[in-house]
Design an enzyme around this catalytic site. Structure first.
Site, mmCIF file in Angstrom:
data_model
loop_
_atom_site.group_PDB
_atom_site.id
_atom_site.type_symbol
_atom_site.label_atom_id
_atom_site.label_comp_id
_atom_site.label_asym_id
_atom_site.label_seq_id
_atom_site.Cartn_x
_atom_site.Cartn_y
_atom_site.Cartn_z
ATOM 1 N N TYR A 71 0.614 -1.351 -0.042
ATOM 2 C CA TYR A 71 0.067 0.390 0.164
ATOM 3 C C TYR A 71 0.951 1.145 0.293
ATOM 4 O O TYR A 71 2.190 1.705 0.438
ATOM 5 C CB TYR A 71 -1.050 0.311 1.524
ATOM 6 C CG TYR A 71 -0.493 0.261 2.437
ATOM 7 C CD1 TYR A 71 0.412 -0.677 3.364
ATOM 8 C CD2 TYR A 71 -0.678 1.781 3.158
ATOM 9 C CE1 TYR A 71 0.545 -0.313 4.396
ATOM 10 C CE2 TYR A 71 -0.039 1.669 4.501
ATOM 11 C CZ TYR A 71 0.778 0.921 4.551
ATOM 12 O OH TYR A 71 1.418 1.280 5.947
ATOM 13 N N LYS B 54 6.263 -1.711 1.854
ATOM 14 C CA LYS B 54 5.543 -1.140 2.471
ATOM 15 C C LYS B 54 3.970 -2.162 2.013
ATOM 16 O O LYS B 54 3.250 -1.886 1.781
ATOM 17 C CB LYS B 54 4.944 0.252 2.335
ATOM 18 C CG LYS B 54 3.923 0.983 3.103
ATOM 19 C CD LYS B 54 3.888 2.174 2.630
ATOM 20 C CE LYS B 54 3.365 3.296 3.481
ATOM 21 N NZ LYS B 54 3.023 3.677 4.878
ATOM 22 N N GLU C 115 12.814 2.137 13.488
ATOM 23 C CA GLU C 115 11.391 3.700 13.768
ATOM 24 C C GLU C 115 10.104 3.467 15.078
ATOM 25 O O GLU C 115 10.731 2.522 15.761
ATOM 26 C CB GLU C 115 11.429 2.952 12.155
ATOM 27 C CG GLU C 115 10.370 1.658 11.527
ATOM 28 C CD GLU C 115 10.015 1.396 10.650
ATOM 29 O OE1 GLU C 115 10.276 2.191 9.482
ATOM 30 O OE2 GLU C 115 9.752 1.085 9.896
ATOM 31 N N LEU D 26 11.278 1.694 7.338
ATOM 32 C CA LEU D 26 10.433 1.489 5.770
ATOM 33 C C LEU D 26 11.203 3.043 5.569
ATOM 34 O O LEU D 26 11.625 4.015 5.988
ATOM 35 C CB LEU D 26 9.224 2.062 5.468
ATOM 36 C CG LEU D 26 8.096 3.024 4.407
ATOM 37 C CD1 LEU D 26 8.279 1.312 3.967
ATOM 38 C CD2 LEU D 26 7.068 3.459 5.456
HETATM 39 C C1 LIG Z 1 6.251 1.421 10.156
HETATM 40 C C2 LIG Z 1 6.325 2.941 8.843
HETATM 41 N N1 LIG Z 1 7.577 3.293 8.974
HETATM 42 C C3 LIG Z 1 7.874 5.077 8.620
HETATM 43 C C4 LIG Z 1 6.789 5.267 7.788
HETATM 44 C C5 LIG Z 1 6.951 7.479 7.526
HETATM 45 O O1 LIG Z 1 6.281 6.377 6.340
HETATM 46 P P1 LIG Z 1 6.151 8.074 4.384
HETATM 47 O O2 LIG Z 1 7.295 8.999 5.242
HETATM 48 O O3 LIG Z 1 6.825 7.614 3.887
HETATM 49 O O4 LIG Z 1 4.845 8.349 5.568
HETATM 50 C C6 LIG Z 1 5.574 5.175 7.821
HETATM 51 C C7 LIG Z 1 4.462 5.652 7.363
HETATM 52 O O5 LIG Z 1 2.877 5.052 7.052
HETATM 53 C C8 LIG Z 1 5.205 3.302 8.435
HETATM 54 O O6 LIG Z 1 4.359 2.913 8.701
#
Ligand SMILES: Cc1ncc(COP(=O)(O)O)c(C=O)c1O
Length: 290
Positions: free
Chosen positions: A31, A145, A177, A201
């Site tokens: 997603y 993701k 994270e 991610l």
């Molecule tokens: C586990 C995780 N890490 C980091 C992020 C941040 O990603 P982004 O800045 O692309 O929204 C998300 C966003 O949904 C996430 O689910």
């Protein structure tokens, strides 16, 4: 509410998928969530590139070209009245008799919806948020993701129950994270974050923060960050498409720094807002017919 399902815009009530969809049965899908400001999608190309990568890594057939993805995102934005939106889209491997091995000749299921975008309110930006910590017990492909988010949901629930905004994660004594965001710390004036690898991610917001830090000569380094450094940090930030950049001022009930959003956070928050304004003013939509 209008949603997109397999090529068509239709009312939410009419959007149905089979109970045999592998997204439902196995969480077998990927997603994206794209923030939209003043009807302009923010970093759309980067989100689409990450989606393409997630599809490639999971060997799910990508049903659309880049131009078709763009057109579908714009179509959904145009079908909604809100200026600021969060466009969510997911692709699952499709509908098939339950069997772990991939089915042959199955069409992926594509679902998209848009909701009003809720960024942290001004008070939360001003005062900062609380977070708790936990062991990162997710799989080793956090760079994908994936819609299989039960690990993240269980971890996020820990902070939800403690009244916090996030759960910050450590694996083998090092920062990875948070349950739904990336993490930066500030130590003696230097912004630090873990390098991109299979344990986090690759956040689109993380990249924006990195670009803004570099463009404004803010000291920045990527390295393995021991748990003790996070607990002793002068500042902690979490970043995501919906949270943007948010200061964490309390970790496991203890104050971070002086318990208020720090000077580096304030600067980065300001830069982020200015950058967003610039993107909105430019108001550019990529060509749909590439
Ligand atoms: C586990 C995780 N890490 C980091 C992020 C941040 O990603 P982004 O800045 O692309 O929204 C998300 C966003 O949904 C996430 O689910």
């Amino acid at each position: 509410m209008t949603v997109f399902l397999n090529g068509k815009l239709l009312p939410l009530e009419q959007a149905t998928v089979s109970v045999l969809d592998r997204g439902f049965i196995f969480g077998d899908g990927v997603y994206e969530l794209v923030p939209v400001y003043s009807r302009v999608p923010f970093r759309l190309e980067e989100h689409l590139a990450r989606l393409e990568r997630s599809l490639g890594e999971t060997k799910i057939r990508n049903p659309y070209s880049r131009a078709q993805w763009r057109a579908h995102v714009y179509g959904l934005i145009d079908a909604h009245p809100h200026q600021d939106q969060g466009v969510y889209f997911q692709v699952t491997r499709g509908v098939a008799k339950r069997d772990h091995a991939f089915p042959k000749n199955v069409d992926p299921t594509v679902f998209m919806m848009s909701n009003p975008l809720v960024n942290p309110p001004a008070e939360q930006v001003e005062k900062g948020s609380a977070a708790v910590t936990a062991q990162d017990n997710r799989w080793f492909r956090c760079d994908i993701k994936s819609i299989s988010l039960i690990g993240n949901c269980l971890l996020r629930q820990l902070s939800a129950e403690a009244g916090g905004a996030e759960t910050i994660l450590f694996r083998e004594g090092k920062l990875t994270e948070a349950s739904a965001s990336n993490v930066f710390i500030v130590k003696r004036g230097v912004i630090q974050s873990p390098p991109k690898n299979n344990l986090i991610l690759p956040g689109i917001t993380y990249d924006v923060v990195v670009e803004l830090a570099r463009a404004n000569s803010m000291a920045l380094e990527f390295l393995d960050i021991p748990e003790a450094d996070v607990r002793a940090a002068d500042e902690i930030w979490v970043t995501s498409s919906s949270k943007e950049v948010l200061a964490i001022v309390e970790l496991d009930g203890k104050r971070v720094g002086d318990g208020r959003p720090g000077p580096q956070f304030r600067r980065m928050y300001q830069l982020y807002q200015e950058f967003k304004q610039k993107v909105m003013r430019a108001g550019k939509r990529e060509a749909v017919s590439a």
